[in-house]
Motif scaffolding. Structure first.
Motif, PDB file in Angstrom:
ATOM      1  N   THR A   1       0.787  -1.230   0.000  1.00  0.00           N
ATOM      2  CA  THR A   1       0.000   0.000   0.000  1.00  0.00           C
ATOM      3  C   THR A   1       0.818   1.279   0.000  1.00  0.00           C
ATOM      4  OG1 THR A   1      -0.153  -0.127   2.415  1.00  0.00           O
ATOM      5  CG2 THR A   1      -1.954  -1.095   1.142  1.00  0.00           C
ATOM      6  N   ALA A   2       2.056   1.216   0.425  1.00  0.00           N
ATOM      7  CA  ALA A   2       2.862   2.438   0.504  1.00  0.00           C
ATOM      8  C   ALA A   2       4.080   2.345  -0.405  1.00  0.00           C
ATOM      9  CB  ALA A   2       3.282   2.690   1.954  1.00  0.00           C
ATOM     10  N   ALA A   3       5.058   1.573   0.006  1.00  0.00           N
ATOM     11  CA  ALA A   3       6.303   1.478  -0.776  1.00  0.00           C
ATOM     12  C   ALA A   3       6.097   0.766  -2.111  1.00  0.00           C
ATOM     13  CB  ALA A   3       7.363   0.752   0.046  1.00  0.00           C
ATOM     14  N   ARG A   4       5.128  -0.158  -2.157  1.00  0.00           N
ATOM     15  CA  ARG A   4       4.870  -0.951  -3.363  1.00  0.00           C
ATOM     16  C   ARG A   4       6.158  -1.589  -3.878  1.00  0.00           C
ATOM     17  NH1 ARG A   4      -0.246  -2.298  -4.640  1.00  0.00           N
ATOM     18  NH2 ARG A   4       0.065  -2.092  -6.876  1.00  0.00           N
ATOM     19  N   ASP A   5       6.921  -2.150  -2.961  1.00  0.00           N
ATOM     20  CA  ASP A   5       8.171  -2.817  -3.319  1.00  0.00           C
ATOM     21  C   ASP A   5       7.844  -4.226  -3.809  1.00  0.00           C
ATOM     22  OD1 ASP A   5      10.643  -3.906  -3.603  1.00  0.00           O
ATOM     23  OD2 ASP A   5      11.332  -3.485  -1.567  1.00  0.00           O
ATOM     24  N   LYS A   6       7.623  -4.350  -5.108  1.00  0.00           N
ATOM     25  CA  LYS A   6       7.148  -5.607  -5.675  1.00  0.00           C
ATOM     26  C   LYS A   6       8.171  -6.726  -5.596  1.00  0.00           C
ATOM     27  CE  LYS A   6       4.158  -3.075  -8.848  1.00  0.00           C
ATOM     28  NZ  LYS A   6       3.783  -2.829 -10.259  1.00  0.00           N
TER      29      LYS A   6
ATOM     30  N   GLY B   1     -16.523  -3.306  11.488  1.00  0.00           N
ATOM     31  CA  GLY B   1     -16.344  -4.129  12.681  1.00  0.00           C
ATOM     32  C   GLY B   1     -15.518  -5.371  12.453  1.00  0.00           C
ATOM     33  N   PHE B   2     -14.741  -5.383  11.360  1.00  0.00           N
ATOM     34  CA  PHE B   2     -13.910  -6.539  11.035  1.00  0.00           C
ATOM     35  C   PHE B   2     -12.440  -6.216  11.211  1.00  0.00           C
ATOM     36  CE2 PHE B   2     -17.489  -7.291   7.847  1.00  0.00           C
ATOM     37  CZ  PHE B   2     -18.111  -8.263   8.610  1.00  0.00           C
ATOM     38  N   ARG B   3     -11.631  -7.255  11.179  1.00  0.00           N
ATOM     39  CA  ARG B   3     -10.188  -7.113  11.028  1.00  0.00           C
ATOM     40  C   ARG B   3      -9.734  -8.051   9.916  1.00  0.00           C
ATOM     41  NH1 ARG B   3      -7.365 -11.371  13.378  1.00  0.00           N
ATOM     42  NH2 ARG B   3      -8.533 -12.631  14.887  1.00  0.00           N
ATOM     43  N   MET B   4      -8.619  -7.747   9.328  1.00  0.00           N
ATOM     44  CA  MET B   4      -8.129  -8.554   8.220  1.00  0.00           C
ATOM     45  C   MET B   4      -7.560  -9.879   8.713  1.00  0.00           C
ATOM     46  SD  MET B   4      -6.393  -5.891   5.560  1.00  0.00           S
ATOM     47  CE  MET B   4      -5.009  -5.507   6.628  1.00  0.00           C
ATOM     48  N   THR B   5      -7.773 -10.897   7.894  1.00  0.00           N
ATOM     49  CA  THR B   5      -7.190 -12.204   8.152  1.00  0.00           C
ATOM     50  C   THR B   5      -6.959 -12.853   6.798  1.00  0.00           C
ATOM     51  OG1 THR B   5      -7.450 -14.288   9.353  1.00  0.00           O
ATOM     52  CG2 THR B   5      -9.420 -13.367   8.347  1.00  0.00           C
ATOM     53  N   GLY B   6      -6.091 -13.822   6.735  1.00  0.00           N
ATOM     54  CA  GLY B   6      -5.867 -14.460   5.444  1.00  0.00           C
ATOM     55  C   GLY B   6      -5.028 -13.605   4.520  1.00  0.00           C
TER      56      GLY B   6
ATOM     57  N   HIS C   1      -7.677   2.494   1.685  1.00  0.00           N
ATOM     58  CA  HIS C   1      -9.031   2.819   2.142  1.00  0.00           C
ATOM     59  C   HIS C   1      -9.737   1.566   2.661  1.00  0.00           C
ATOM     60  CE1 HIS C   1     -12.884   4.743   2.443  1.00  0.00           C
ATOM     61  NE2 HIS C   1     -13.412   4.055   1.449  1.00  0.00           N
ATOM     62  N   LEU C   2      -9.579   0.464   1.931  1.00  0.00           N
ATOM     63  CA  LEU C   2     -10.200  -0.799   2.335  1.00  0.00           C
ATOM     64  C   LEU C   2      -9.658  -1.268   3.676  1.00  0.00           C
ATOM     65  CD1 LEU C   2     -11.848  -3.410   1.755  1.00  0.00           C
ATOM     66  CD2 LEU C   2      -9.861  -4.251   0.485  1.00  0.00           C
ATOM     67  N   HIS C   3      -8.340  -1.259   3.819  1.00  0.00           N
ATOM     68  CA  HIS C   3      -7.711  -1.795   5.028  1.00  0.00           C
ATOM     69  C   HIS C   3      -7.930  -0.929   6.256  1.00  0.00           C
ATOM     70  CE1 HIS C   3      -4.580  -3.825   2.172  1.00  0.00           C
ATOM     71  NE2 HIS C   3      -5.760  -4.395   2.131  1.00  0.00           N
ATOM     72  N   HIS C   4      -7.768   0.378   6.100  1.00  0.00           N
ATOM     73  CA  HIS C   4      -7.708   1.259   7.256  1.00  0.00           C
ATOM     74  C   HIS C   4      -9.029   1.949   7.592  1.00  0.00           C
ATOM     75  CE1 HIS C   4      -3.493   0.479   7.157  1.00  0.00           C
ATOM     76  NE2 HIS C   4      -3.320   1.086   6.004  1.00  0.00           N
TER      77      HIS C   4
END
Length: 216
Positions: free
Chosen positions: A90-95, A172-177, A162-165
């Motif tokens: 999301t930031a550095a985009r270090d592929k 009311g969710f948190r990321m997993t997987g 935007h999706l993550h933060h």
């Protein structure tokens, strides 16, 4: 005449709209998979994985129609993407730090023996470099939040941030997987500004920020 199933239309998990973030309960789905690491724009392994998956997928499609009387449209290419540091996306985009699994979904009625036969048929004709790395595996994602991104892959960063933060915590969710992309457009043929990609993130209930690793 055999009815041809188009999973892009039949499965709700393949539906998404630009600017809308949907909560989707994704059923367990089975895929042909190949793993890799590195920048997809420069990694030879990435191109070899794409060139390996499609011949096997089409051998399976033809075998299903011929031997089982069940025809279907080969679904779009998909990818799982992760790294030790989420900022790489999301930031550095270090592929160069990205790990990935490329996938093509196969119907539930496709058996392991049918896959083995398809792989041997591809091997006998003109074996792609990554053929020994192909595996059949079921992916269990469950509840996810997804949206449609239209444009270059390099323009995904703001949508993902935007999706993550914002979107996921507000629901009311948190990321997993693992971060999941579905390439509705063939990126080998469609110009970057016209590419249509579903961006999917598995989630679970809770306000604590989750991770990106396979065990998250």
């Amino acid at each position: 005449m055999t009815t041809k199933v188009d999973f892009r239309k039949a499965l709700d998990a393949y539906q998404a709209q630009q600017g809308r973030f949907r909560v989707v309960d994704v059923p367990d789905l089975t895929y042909l998979m190949i793993d890799g690491h590195g920048d997809p724009n420069t990694s030879a392994a990435f191109g070899e994985a794409v060139r390996t998956l499609y011949p096997v997928a089409y051998k399976l499609k033809f075998a299903s129609r011929r031997e089982l009387g069940r025809d279907y449209v080969v679904p779009p290419l998909e990818g799982l993407w992760w790294a030790e540091e989420m900022a790489s996306f999301t930031a550095a985009r270090d592929k160069s730090r990205w790990d990935w699994t490329l996938m093509l979904m196969v119907p539930a009625w496709i058996s392991h023996p049918l896959v083995s036969t398809a792989i041997e048929q591809v091997r006998a004709k003109d074996a792609p470099a990554r053929l020994p790395d192909v595996r059949l595996e079921t992916l269990s994602e469950g509840r996810c939040v997804q949206t449609l991104h239209v444009g270059s892959f390099d323009d995904e960063a703001d949508v993902l941030a935007h999706l993550h933060h914002e979107v996921i915590p507000e629901l009311g969710f948190r990321m997993t997987g693992i971060h999941h992309e579905i390439y509705l457009s063939d990126f080998r043929r469609v110009t970057p500004e016209r590419r249509r990609t579903i961006l999917r993130q598995p989630v679970t209930v809770g306000a604590v920020h989750g991770g990106w690793g396979r065990g998250a």
